[in-house]
Design an enzyme around this catalytic site. Structure first.
Site, PDB file in Angstrom:
ATOM      1  N   LYS A   1      10.592   7.339   6.179  1.00  0.00           N
ATOM      2  CA  LYS A   1      11.430   7.087   7.354  1.00  0.00           C
ATOM      3  C   LYS A   1      12.868   6.744   6.954  1.00  0.00           C
TER       4      LYS A   1
ATOM      5  N   ILE B   1       3.179  15.342   7.130  1.00  0.00           N
ATOM      6  CA  ILE B   1       3.993  15.147   5.923  1.00  0.00           C
ATOM      7  C   ILE B   1       4.874  16.370   5.675  1.00  0.00           C
TER       8      ILE B   1
ATOM      9  N   CYS C   1       1.736   2.921   2.576  1.00  0.00           N
ATOM     10  CA  CYS C   1       2.722   2.892   3.664  1.00  0.00           C
ATOM     11  C   CYS C   1       4.084   2.377   3.198  1.00  0.00           C
TER      12      CYS C   1
ATOM     13  N   GLY D   1       0.797  -1.233   0.000  1.00  0.00           N
ATOM     14  CA  GLY D   1       0.000   0.000   0.000  1.00  0.00           C
ATOM     15  C   GLY D   1       0.821   1.269   0.000  1.00  0.00           C
TER      16      GLY D   1
ATOM     17  N   ARG E   1      -5.079  13.905   3.327  1.00  0.00           N
ATOM     18  CA  ARG E   1      -5.421  12.821   2.401  1.00  0.00           C
ATOM     19  C   ARG E   1      -6.916  12.557   2.499  1.00  0.00           C
TER      20      ARG E   1
ATOM     21  N   GLY F   1       0.982  23.336   3.998  1.00  0.00           N
ATOM     22  CA  GLY F   1       0.451  22.495   5.061  1.00  0.00           C
ATOM     23  C   GLY F   1       1.541  22.106   6.045  1.00  0.00           C
ATOM     24  N   ALA F   2       1.454  22.664   7.272  1.00  0.00           N
ATOM     25  CA  ALA F   2       2.441  22.308   8.314  1.00  0.00           C
ATOM     26  C   ALA F   2       1.894  21.171   9.161  1.00  0.00           C
ATOM     27  N   GLY F   3       1.496  20.083   8.474  1.00  0.00           N
ATOM     28  CA  GLY F   3       1.053  18.864   9.157  1.00  0.00           C
ATOM     29  C   GLY F   3       2.198  17.873   9.196  1.00  0.00           C
TER      30      GLY F   3
ATOM     31  N   HIS G   1      18.447   3.383  34.846  1.00  0.00           N
ATOM     32  CA  HIS G   1      19.205   4.646  34.801  1.00  0.00           C
ATOM     33  C   HIS G   1      20.552   4.416  34.110  1.00  0.00           C
TER      34      HIS G   1
HETATM   35  P1  FAD Z   1      -3.174   2.035   1.805  1.00  0.00           P
HETATM   36  O1  FAD Z   1      -1.864   1.808   2.435  1.00  0.00           O
HETATM   37  O2  FAD Z   1      -3.400   3.290   1.052  1.00  0.00           O
HETATM   38  O3  FAD Z   1      -3.424   0.773   0.861  1.00  0.00           O
HETATM   39  C1  FAD Z   1      -4.524   0.684   0.022  1.00  0.00           C
HETATM   40  C2  FAD Z   1      -4.133  -0.115  -1.191  1.00  0.00           C
HETATM   41  O4  FAD Z   1      -5.311  -0.439  -1.912  1.00  0.00           O
HETATM   42  C3  FAD Z   1      -3.249   0.643  -2.174  1.00  0.00           C
HETATM   43  O5  FAD Z   1      -2.047  -0.053  -2.399  1.00  0.00           O
HETATM   44  C4  FAD Z   1      -4.077   0.751  -3.449  1.00  0.00           C
HETATM   45  O6  FAD Z   1      -3.306   0.585  -4.628  1.00  0.00           O
HETATM   46  C5  FAD Z   1      -5.034  -0.421  -3.297  1.00  0.00           C
HETATM   47  N1  FAD Z   1      -6.297  -0.248  -3.980  1.00  0.00           N
HETATM   48  C6  FAD Z   1      -7.147   0.811  -3.940  1.00  0.00           C
HETATM   49  N2  FAD Z   1      -8.264   0.565  -4.641  1.00  0.00           N
HETATM   50  C7  FAD Z   1      -8.111  -0.684  -5.162  1.00  0.00           C
HETATM   51  C8  FAD Z   1      -8.940  -1.510  -5.955  1.00  0.00           C
HETATM   52  N3  FAD Z   1     -10.148  -1.125  -6.353  1.00  0.00           N
HETATM   53  N4  FAD Z   1      -8.460  -2.729  -6.305  1.00  0.00           N
HETATM   54  C9  FAD Z   1      -7.235  -3.159  -5.893  1.00  0.00           C
HETATM   55  N5  FAD Z   1      -6.430  -2.424  -5.102  1.00  0.00           N
HETATM   56  C10 FAD Z   1      -6.873  -1.218  -4.745  1.00  0.00           C
HETATM   57  N6  FAD Z   1       1.276   6.221   8.861  1.00  0.00           N
HETATM   58  C11 FAD Z   1       1.893   5.818   9.988  1.00  0.00           C
HETATM   59  O7  FAD Z   1       1.269   5.180  10.841  1.00  0.00           O
HETATM   60  N7  FAD Z   1       3.207   6.105  10.208  1.00  0.00           N
HETATM   61  C12 FAD Z   1       3.941   6.804   9.324  1.00  0.00           C
HETATM   62  O8  FAD Z   1       5.125   7.038   9.557  1.00  0.00           O
HETATM   63  C13 FAD Z   1       3.325   7.243   8.134  1.00  0.00           C
HETATM   64  N8  FAD Z   1       4.023   7.947   7.217  1.00  0.00           N
HETATM   65  C14 FAD Z   1       3.413   8.326   6.048  1.00  0.00           C
HETATM   66  C15 FAD Z   1       4.149   9.067   5.134  1.00  0.00           C
HETATM   67  C16 FAD Z   1       3.571   9.480   3.958  1.00  0.00           C
HETATM   68  C17 FAD Z   1       4.387  10.267   2.968  1.00  0.00           C
HETATM   69  C18 FAD Z   1       2.219   9.124   3.684  1.00  0.00           C
HETATM   70  C19 FAD Z   1       1.580   9.536   2.397  1.00  0.00           C
HETATM   71  C20 FAD Z   1       1.474   8.400   4.596  1.00  0.00           C
HETATM   72  C21 FAD Z   1       2.062   7.999   5.795  1.00  0.00           C
HETATM   73  N9  FAD Z   1       1.356   7.300   6.763  1.00  0.00           N
HETATM   74  C22 FAD Z   1       1.962   6.915   7.925  1.00  0.00           C
HETATM   75  C23 FAD Z   1      -0.057   6.923   6.559  1.00  0.00           C
HETATM   76  C24 FAD Z   1      -0.141   5.453   6.131  1.00  0.00           C
HETATM   77  O9  FAD Z   1       0.567   5.294   4.925  1.00  0.00           O
HETATM   78  C25 FAD Z   1      -1.598   5.057   5.933  1.00  0.00           C
HETATM   79  O10 FAD Z   1      -2.329   5.329   7.112  1.00  0.00           O
HETATM   80  C26 FAD Z   1      -1.706   3.571   5.641  1.00  0.00           C
HETATM   81  O11 FAD Z   1      -1.003   3.233   4.474  1.00  0.00           O
HETATM   82  C27 FAD Z   1      -3.182   3.175   5.462  1.00  0.00           C
HETATM   83  O12 FAD Z   1      -3.267   1.814   5.154  1.00  0.00           O
HETATM   84  P2  FAD Z   1      -4.481   1.255   4.301  1.00  0.00           P
HETATM   85  O13 FAD Z   1      -4.228  -0.211   4.162  1.00  0.00           O
HETATM   86  O14 FAD Z   1      -5.756   1.705   4.851  1.00  0.00           O
HETATM   87  O15 FAD Z   1      -4.358   1.951   2.871  1.00  0.00           O
HETATM   88  P1  NAD Z   2      -2.240  16.667   7.911  1.00  0.00           P
HETATM   89  O1  NAD Z   2      -3.691  16.616   8.140  1.00  0.00           O
HETATM   90  O2  NAD Z   2      -1.330  16.092   8.928  1.00  0.00           O
HETATM   91  O3  NAD Z   2      -1.755  18.170   7.702  1.00  0.00           O
HETATM   92  C1  NAD Z   2      -2.283  18.993   6.720  1.00  0.00           C
HETATM   93  C2  NAD Z   2      -2.046  20.427   7.124  1.00  0.00           C
HETATM   94  O4  NAD Z   2      -2.403  21.242   6.023  1.00  0.00           O
HETATM   95  C3  NAD Z   2      -2.870  20.880   8.302  1.00  0.00           C
HETATM   96  O5  NAD Z   2      -2.042  21.530   9.231  1.00  0.00           O
HETATM   97  C4  NAD Z   2      -3.900  21.813   7.688  1.00  0.00           C
HETATM   98  O6  NAD Z   2      -4.329  22.834   8.568  1.00  0.00           O
HETATM   99  C5  NAD Z   2      -3.129  22.367   6.515  1.00  0.00           C
HETATM  100  N1  NAD Z   2      -3.944  22.869   5.416  1.00  0.00           N
HETATM  101  C6  NAD Z   2      -5.092  22.360   4.917  1.00  0.00           C
HETATM  102  N2  NAD Z   2      -5.509  23.091   3.865  1.00  0.00           N
HETATM  103  C7  NAD Z   2      -4.591  24.075   3.683  1.00  0.00           C
HETATM  104  C8  NAD Z   2      -4.445  25.136   2.752  1.00  0.00           C
HETATM  105  N3  NAD Z   2      -5.324  25.311   1.794  1.00  0.00           N
HETATM  106  N4  NAD Z   2      -3.380  25.946   2.861  1.00  0.00           N
HETATM  107  C9  NAD Z   2      -2.455  25.761   3.851  1.00  0.00           C
HETATM  108  N5  NAD Z   2      -2.557  24.767   4.765  1.00  0.00           N
HETATM  109  C10 NAD Z   2      -3.593  23.936   4.661  1.00  0.00           C
HETATM  110  O7  NAD Z   2      -2.028  15.982   6.479  1.00  0.00           O
HETATM  111  P2  NAD Z   2      -0.723  15.505   5.736  1.00  0.00           P
HETATM  112  O8  NAD Z   2       0.483  16.069   6.372  1.00  0.00           O
HETATM  113  O9  NAD Z   2      -0.985  15.732   4.303  1.00  0.00           O
HETATM  114  O10 NAD Z   2      -0.764  13.948   6.023  1.00  0.00           O
HETATM  115  C11 NAD Z   2      -1.849  13.146   5.546  1.00  0.00           C
HETATM  116  C12 NAD Z   2      -2.093  11.967   6.433  1.00  0.00           C
HETATM  117  O11 NAD Z   2      -1.018  11.056   6.391  1.00  0.00           O
HETATM  118  C13 NAD Z   2      -2.298  12.385   7.865  1.00  0.00           C
HETATM  119  O12 NAD Z   2      -3.602  12.020   8.233  1.00  0.00           O
HETATM  120  C14 NAD Z   2      -1.317  11.601   8.664  1.00  0.00           C
HETATM  121  O13 NAD Z   2      -1.936  10.923   9.719  1.00  0.00           O
HETATM  122  C15 NAD Z   2      -0.723  10.583   7.704  1.00  0.00           C
HETATM  123  N6  NAD Z   2       0.731  10.594   7.903  1.00  0.00           N
HETATM  124  C16 NAD Z   2       1.205  10.123   9.092  1.00  0.00           C
HETATM  125  C17 NAD Z   2       2.553  10.166   9.351  1.00  0.00           C
HETATM  126  C18 NAD Z   2       3.065   9.664  10.653  1.00  0.00           C
HETATM  127  O14 NAD Z   2       2.322   8.976  11.355  1.00  0.00           O
HETATM  128  N7  NAD Z   2       4.293   9.955  11.027  1.00  0.00           N
HETATM  129  C19 NAD Z   2       3.428  10.693   8.414  1.00  0.00           C
HETATM  130  C20 NAD Z   2       2.917  11.196   7.240  1.00  0.00           C
HETATM  131  C21 NAD Z   2       1.551  11.126   6.985  1.00  0.00           C
END
Ligand code: FAD
Ligand code: NAD
Length: 472
Positions: free
Chosen positions: A57, A190, A48, A46, A279, A186-188, A451
């Site tokens: 990471k 990612i 992840c 996926g 997202r 977006g200061a979230g 410790h």
């Molecule tokens: P996904 O991982 O999105 O998997 C869904 C899969 O379904 C995809 O591979 C897609 O191709 C497939 N799919 C979709 N529709 C179909 C279909 N109709 N038929 C067949 N296949 C299909 N989370 C953390 O906990 N820790 C982190 O450090 C972290 N870092 C992240 C960094 C980034 C840059 C991003 C973008 C996300 C990060 N996340 C992190 C979030 C994490 O990736 C997601 O929460 C997680 O992948 C969700 O898992 P999922 O199985 O629900 O979906």
């Molecule tokens: P996020 O929700 O963490 O942050 C998005 C940020 O964008 C927020 O601070 C929001 O206020 C801001 N924003 C929204 N609209 C805007 C606009 N028009 N202009 C300026 N700022 C705006 O989302 P993300 O960073 O895109 O990450 C997406 C998802 O992926 C998150 O839900 C997160 O849980 C997951 N993720 C998790 C990890 C981790 O667990 N370490 C790492 C990466 C991603």
């Protein structure tokens, strides 16, 4: 027609592959459909594994080591000349992803899950169509369907992602060179993780954030401290601002920003623009709605809180449904749903889902923030402890950050813990386990901590709940 299966999982991310593996372990006949391809073959794992947690990471680790060697070794009495090898760093990332993606395929096979490479579509409860890359279709018959299709990047009107100069979280993981300037929308999570990677490698990073604070959802006090640390590291923040337009020209991208409440526009020039404003759930072409599955106003597949959708025999897990979009949340839901399908007692405790921002220092949280406790009208106590007073932090030359423990004032039960500091992501797990067992702050205090370790800072913060921290 293939099957009949007990479970067909659509999507092979942390939700999907864990659900299929757990179903296989429980003796159910399971299949997992994934449409993502890499080098012509199916790529399980996926978002992840392929373009999320794992590649980010790998780059966070490598870029942090680079910065340490460049800036912090001297303070430890180590002389080093350091040079960036970006292709080498990308190689580390790609090798890590490749090994883990192959590992998932192995685990599916080991647990007797049938893998399908193609796009899954729900025809009706009990029937899924798979369309392969060659356009051929096949129908799978099944007692249960698990929707695990994940999420996709939320687009921003006026800003067209080309994955070259205007990139999403996917493009920013594979830049061919370090941009001189990087603007992040977006200061979230990612924005701050990947903004940190490129800042460490030499980019000037500016984060434009709509709200008046960074990392919404993180305890406000911790977020403020985190912003101060990131600013000192060199990231510029433009809070309470929105991007209305981005134009790509010969010299990069012109980004138009305005105050969030409206007002005079200004232009920021940048080499690369990263769009990361969140997202959204992904169900394109899935046929879920057509099959009667209810979806809420935000596009999330509705559930009863135990993975059941509005259609009997169709289940949902992970990013595509409600709750935090985190890999471990998807994984927990996956195991619970497989167990419920097998007639067992699957369960997810949504009150104890840790979250970590993997910057340096890291930010980690579990349970309620102070704002949430206040809003819920709960009488509470807070204990805080700074890393400056922790012996281990001193020995490893880390001085930033603190631990904050929130406990119920009446029962002393731990309600939340928020950390900004070294290894925060590892430190939070002690409190997550404590909370899962219904522990009080006293229970953490009574547990002997080795410790000199960083977890002693957690214990001291728990002591501070009753004003009895001994090392401050
Ligand atoms: P996904 O991982 O999105 O998997 C869904 C899969 O379904 C995809 O591979 C897609 O191709 C497939 N799919 C979709 N529709 C179909 C279909 N109709 N038929 C067949 N296949 C299909 N989370 C953390 O906990 N820790 C982190 O450090 C972290 N870092 C992240 C960094 C980034 C840059 C991003 C973008 C996300 C990060 N996340 C992190 C979030 C994490 O990736 C997601 O929460 C997680 O992948 C969700 O898992 P999922 O199985 O629900 O979906
Ligand atoms: P996020 O929700 O963490 O942050 C998005 C940020 O964008 C927020 O601070 C929001 O206020 C801001 N924003 C929204 N609209 C805007 C606009 N028009 N202009 C300026 N700022 C705006 O989302 P993300 O960073 O895109 O990450 C997406 C998802 O992926 C998150 O839900 C997160 O849980 C997951 N993720 C998790 C990890 C981790 O667990 N370490 C790492 C990466 C991603």
């Amino acid at each position: 027609m293939a099957g009949p299966y007990d479970v067909v999982v659509i999507g092979g991310g942390p939700g999907g592959y864990n659900a299929a593996i757990r179903a296989g372990q429980l003796g159910l006949k399971a299949a997992c459909i994934e449409k993502r391809a890499s080098g012509g073959a199916v790529a399980f794992g996926g978002t992840c594994l392929n373009v999320g947690c794992i590649p980010s990471k790998a780059l966070l680790h490598a870029s942090q080591r680079y910065e340490e060697a460049q800036k912090h070794f001297a303070g430890l009495g180590i002389k080093a000349t350091v040079e960036l090898d970006l292709p080498g760093m990308m190689g580390h990332k790609e090798k890590t992803v490749d090994q883990l993606v192959k590992g998932v395929a192995f685990l599916l096979k080991k647990n007797k899950v049938d893998p399908y490479f193609g796009t899954g579509r729900i025809v009706s409860a009990g029937k899924v169509e798979v369309t392969g890359a060659d356009g051929k279709t096949e129908i799978l018959e099944t007692k249960n369907i698990v929707i695990a299709t994940g999420s996709e990047v939320t687009p921003l009107p006026g800003v067209t992602i080309d994955e070259k100069t205007i990139v999403s979280s996917t493009g920013i993981l594979s830049l061919a060179e370090v941009p001189k300037r990087l603007v992040v929308i977006g200061a979230g999570v990612i924005g701050l993780e990947l903004g940190s990677v490129w800042r460490r490698l030499g980019a000037e990073v500016t984060c434009v954030e709509f709200l008046d604070r960074i990392v919404p959802g993180v305890d406000a006090e911790i977020a403020k401290d985190f912003q101060r640390i990131l600013t000192r590291q060199g990231i510029t923040f433009r809070l309470s601002s929105k991007v209305t337009k981005a134009d790509t020209g010969a010299n990069g991208v012109s980004v138009t920003i305005e105050p969030a409440k409206g007002g005079a526009a200004e232009t920021l020039e940048t080499d690369v623009l990263l769009v990361c404003i969140g997202r959204r759930p992904y169900i394109e072409g899935l046929g879920a709605k057509e099959a009667g599955v209810k979806v809420d106003a935000r596009g999330r597949v509705e559930t009863d809180g135990h993975g059941r959708t509005s259609v009997p025999g169709i289940w949902v897990i992970g990013d595509v449904t409600t709750g935090p979009m985190l890999a471990h949340k998807a994984e927990d839901e996956a195991m619970a749903v497989a167990e419920l399908i097998a007639g067992k007692a699957g369960h997810v405790n949504y009150d104890v889902i840790p979250s970590v921002v993997y910057t340096w220092p890291e930010v980690a949280s579990v349970g309620k923030t102070e704002e949430e406790v206040k809003a819920a009208g709960i009488a509470y106590k807070v204990g805080k402890f700074p890393f400056t007073a922790n012996a281990r932090a001193k020995t490893i030359a880390e001085k930033d950050g603190s631990v904050k423990v929130i406990a119920d004032a009446r029962t002393d039960r731990v309600l939340g813990c928020h950390i900004v500091g070294p290894e925060a992501g590892n430190l939070i797990m002690e409190v997550a386990v404590a909370m899962e067992f219904g522990a009080s702050s006293e229970d953490i205090v009574r547990t002997c901590h080795a410790h000199p370790t960083l977890p002693e800072a957690v214990r001291q913060a728990a002591m501070a709940v009753d004003n009895r921290a001994t090392q401050m």
